[in-house]
Design a protein around this motif. Structure first.
Motif, short mmCIF file in Angstrom:
data_model
loop_
_atom_site.label_atom_id
_atom_site.label_comp_id
_atom_site.label_asym_id
_atom_site.label_seq_id
_atom_site.Cartn_x
_atom_site.Cartn_y
_atom_site.Cartn_z
N MET A 1 0.91 -1.05 -0.15
CA MET A 1 0.06 -0.09 0.09
C MET A 1 0.91 1.22 -0.08
SD MET A 1 -2.72 1.35 3.01
CE MET A 1 -3.43 -0.28 2.93
N THR A 2 0.60 2.18 -0.85
CA THR A 2 1.41 3.52 -0.94
C THR A 2 1.18 4.20 0.37
OG1 THR A 2 -0.32 4.75 -1.88
CG2 THR A 2 1.16 3.34 -3.48
N VAL A 3 2.20 5.16 0.86
CA VAL A 3 1.95 6.06 1.79
C VAL A 3 0.69 7.02 1.70
CG1 VAL A 3 2.84 8.03 3.10
CG2 VAL A 3 4.36 6.10 2.55
N ARG A 4 0.51 7.39 0.52
CA ARG A 4 -0.71 8.03 0.33
C ARG A 4 -2.07 7.39 0.37
NH1 ARG A 4 -2.34 11.25 -5.51
NH2 ARG A 4 -4.28 12.09 -4.96
N THR A 5 -2.11 6.06 0.06
CA THR A 5 -3.26 5.57 0.06
C THR A 5 -3.66 5.20 1.73
OG1 THR A 5 -3.04 4.25 -2.17
CG2 THR A 5 -4.32 3.32 -0.49
N CYS A 6 -2.53 4.75 2.46
CA CYS A 6 -2.47 4.46 3.93
C CYS A 6 -3.10 5.54 4.53
CB CYS A 6 -1.12 4.07 4.39
SG CYS A 6 -1.09 3.49 5.89
N ALA A 7 -2.59 6.78 4.39
CA ALA A 7 -2.96 8.10 4.90
C ALA A 7 -4.72 8.43 4.61
CB ALA A 7 -2.18 9.23 4.26
N ALA A 8 -4.77 7.89 3.52
CA ALA A 8 -6.48 8.12 3.12
C ALA A 8 -7.20 7.28 3.68
CB ALA A 8 -6.38 7.86 1.49
N ILE A 50 -8.74 -0.80 8.29
CA ILE A 50 -9.12 -0.27 7.22
C ILE A 50 -8.20 -0.23 6.11
CG2 ILE A 50 -8.32 2.18 7.88
CD1 ILE A 50 -10.96 1.84 5.71
N GLU A 51 -6.70 -0.31 6.38
CA GLU A 51 -5.76 -0.74 5.67
C GLU A 51 -5.85 -2.10 4.72
OE1 GLU A 51 -4.49 2.19 8.71
OE2 GLU A 51 -5.32 0.24 8.85
N ARG A 52 -6.52 -3.02 5.66
CA ARG A 52 -6.69 -4.26 4.91
C ARG A 52 -7.79 -4.50 4.18
NH1 ARG A 52 -7.11 -9.11 8.98
NH2 ARG A 52 -6.06 -10.25 7.53
N LEU A 53 -8.65 -3.45 4.37
CA LEU A 53 -9.96 -3.31 3.30
C LEU A 53 -9.49 -2.60 2.06
CD1 LEU A 53 -12.85 -3.10 2.39
CD2 LEU A 53 -13.15 -1.10 3.85
N VAL A 54 -8.51 -1.61 2.36
CA VAL A 54 -8.05 -0.73 1.11
C VAL A 54 -7.18 -1.75 0.23
CG1 VAL A 54 -6.37 0.87 0.27
CG2 VAL A 54 -8.05 1.54 2.20
N GLU A 55 -6.43 -2.71 0.83
CA GLU A 55 -5.65 -3.51 0.09
C GLU A 55 -6.73 -4.47 -0.64
OE1 GLU A 55 -3.10 -5.53 3.10
OE2 GLU A 55 -2.12 -3.61 3.38
N ALA A 56 -7.59 -5.15 -0.06
CA ALA A 56 -8.39 -6.13 -0.62
C ALA A 56 -9.22 -5.35 -1.92
CB ALA A 56 -9.35 -6.41 0.24
N ALA A 57 -9.75 -4.15 -1.62
CA ALA A 57 -10.30 -3.40 -2.81
C ALA A 57 -9.21 -2.99 -3.89
CB ALA A 57 -10.74 -2.07 -2.04
N LYS A 58 -8.13 -2.47 -3.64
CA LYS A 58 -7.07 -2.51 -4.58
C LYS A 58 -6.78 -3.70 -5.41
CE LYS A 58 -3.56 0.35 -3.79
NZ LYS A 58 -3.83 1.42 -4.85
N ARG A 59 -6.82 -4.95 -4.85
CA ARG A 59 -6.59 -6.17 -5.66
C ARG A 59 -7.50 -6.23 -6.67
NH1 ARG A 59 -4.38 -8.11 -0.50
NH2 ARG A 59 -6.44 -8.86 0.30
N GLU A 60 -8.83 -5.77 -6.19
CA GLU A 60 -9.83 -6.06 -7.16
C GLU A 60 -9.89 -5.01 -8.38
OE1 GLU A 60 -13.33 -7.70 -3.92
OE2 GLU A 60 -13.25 -5.67 -4.70
N GLY A 61 -9.53 -3.83 -8.08
CA GLY A 61 -9.01 -2.87 -8.74
C GLY A 61 -10.13 -1.98 -9.63
N GLN A 62 -11.26 -2.49 -9.49
CA GLN A 62 -12.52 -1.83 -10.11
C GLN A 62 -13.64 -1.65 -9.09
OE1 GLN A 62 -13.45 -2.63 -14.31
NE2 GLN A 62 -11.71 -4.13 -14.08
N LEU A 63 -14.46 -0.88 -9.55
CA LEU A 63 -15.74 -0.48 -8.75
C LEU A 63 -16.96 -0.20 -9.80
CD1 LEU A 63 -17.51 -0.45 -6.05
CD2 LEU A 63 -17.07 2.17 -6.27
#
Length: 356
Positions: A1-8, A50-63
């Protein structure tokens, strides 16, 4: 996860007023995270952080979203902010779809999330995956399903927008019967939820809807040749976020009022599809939409955030933008499902032959 995404991600969690950790410790004292479950009913139970949720969502890549016009309550900026913050592609399906169309098209188009009128959501709760966002406790009980199938993100009041150069400010819907007003609804009340609620706002007497009186008003306007279309009207009955957006661009030519004797309100609710192809991204979308940032972005589109009271208490509501919303005369009157159903039945029988 990038620093920016983690902060978000951390900002989303903080904005909901919740701690980041939902873990237990093992015998050594190390934190033990739950297995990731992308279809869980909450972030805590499915991801732990929340970080693990973001990681899982980024693996899916789309919404996949559906029925979200970019100009409606600032959804264009909301979508772009989400996509940029988490580097997730947002596929915008049928932006003009009605609530009914969203559900009818779901089997073919595969949306992850829905934005619906409350009556449609209540009637189709079995199509949704229960999920309780952080900040769940900030949402009034009457605008969320106890099981988490659907939950309101924003609301509006029915209003009268008018040209102050042509007519005096209407104090009530009855004032529209006075000479000079050329009145339009935002669509056909037999097909448009907004237009239907416009008729119902005009029907309120002492907070109680009386569909016959709403139809009577428009029938009289039609008889006098003053019920017209949007392009010819100097008074338009529509949700206040629509009239307020028009006023923001034409402040000298368009004003907005919410009649004090007819404060009809309604909410648009969110839900996750039971068959969401990107379930983690769908849950992250909800967390973003109900975060302080997401709620303030909706308010920027002149909607009224569902978490506004809690945000105001803790000082996170955009007060400058809140001051730009049309002044509300009091708490909104919300139609019950039986009231709305009875009114729809009446309009189906009377509108076409009396107003058309």
């Amino acid at each position: 996860m990038t620093v920016r995404t983690c902060a978000a991600a951390a900002a989303i969690l903080a904005s909901a007023g919740c701690g980041a950790s939902s873990t237990e410790s093992d015998a050594t004292g190390a934190k033990k995270l739950p297995p990731i479950n992308v279809r869980a009913g909450s972030m805590k139970s499915g991801f732990g952080t929340i970080e693990r949720l973001v990681e899982a969502a980024k693996r899916e890549g789309q919404l996949n979203v559906i029925g979200l016009p970019r100009e409606w309550v600032n959804y264009g900026e909301v979508i772009d902010a989400f996509a940029d913050k988490f580097d997730i592609k947002v596929n915008e399906l049928e932006p003009g779809a009605s609530s009914k169309r969203e559900l009818d098209a779901a089997a073919k188009l595969k949306p992850d999330v829905f934005d619906l009128t409350m009556d449609v959501a209540v009637a189709h709760a079995d199509k949704f995956a229960p999920y309780k966002v952080h900040g769940w406790q900030d949402l009034p009980d009457n605008i969320k399903d106890p099981a988490g199938n659907w939950y309101a993100a924003y609301g509006s009041y029915m209003s009268i927008g008018y040209d102050p150069r042509a007519v005096k400010p209407p104090a009530s819907f009855a004032d529209l019967l006075k000479p000079g007003y050329r009145v339009a609804l935002d669509g056909d009340p037999l097909r448009s939820a907004s237009a239907f609620d416009g008729v119902m706002a005009a029907s309120l007497r002492g907070g109680v809807p009386q569909a016959a009186q709403g139809v009577d008003l428009f029938a009289r306007l039609k008889q006098e040749g003053r019920y017209t279309d949007l392009t010819k009207a100097n008074a338009i009955i529509a949700w206040d976020h629509l009239n307020a957006a028009r006023s923001a661009h034409h402040s000298d030519a368009w004003h907005v009022t919410i009649p004090k004797d007819a404060a009809l309100g309604d909410y648009h609710v969110q839900a996750i599809s039971k068959d969401a192809p990107h379930p983690a991204a769908a849950r992250l979308w909800q967390e973003f939409l109900f975060s302080d940032e997401g709620q303030n972005l909706l308010q920027k589109g002149f909607a009224r955030p569902a978490r506004s009271e809690a945000m105001q208490m803790k000082g996170s509501l955009d007060a400058e933008q809140a001051a730009k919303l049309p002044k509300a005369p009091g708490p909104p009157v919300l139609l019950t499902i039986p009231q709305a159903d009875a009114a729809k039945t009446y309009l189906k029988e009377e509108w076409a032959k009396r107003v058309g």
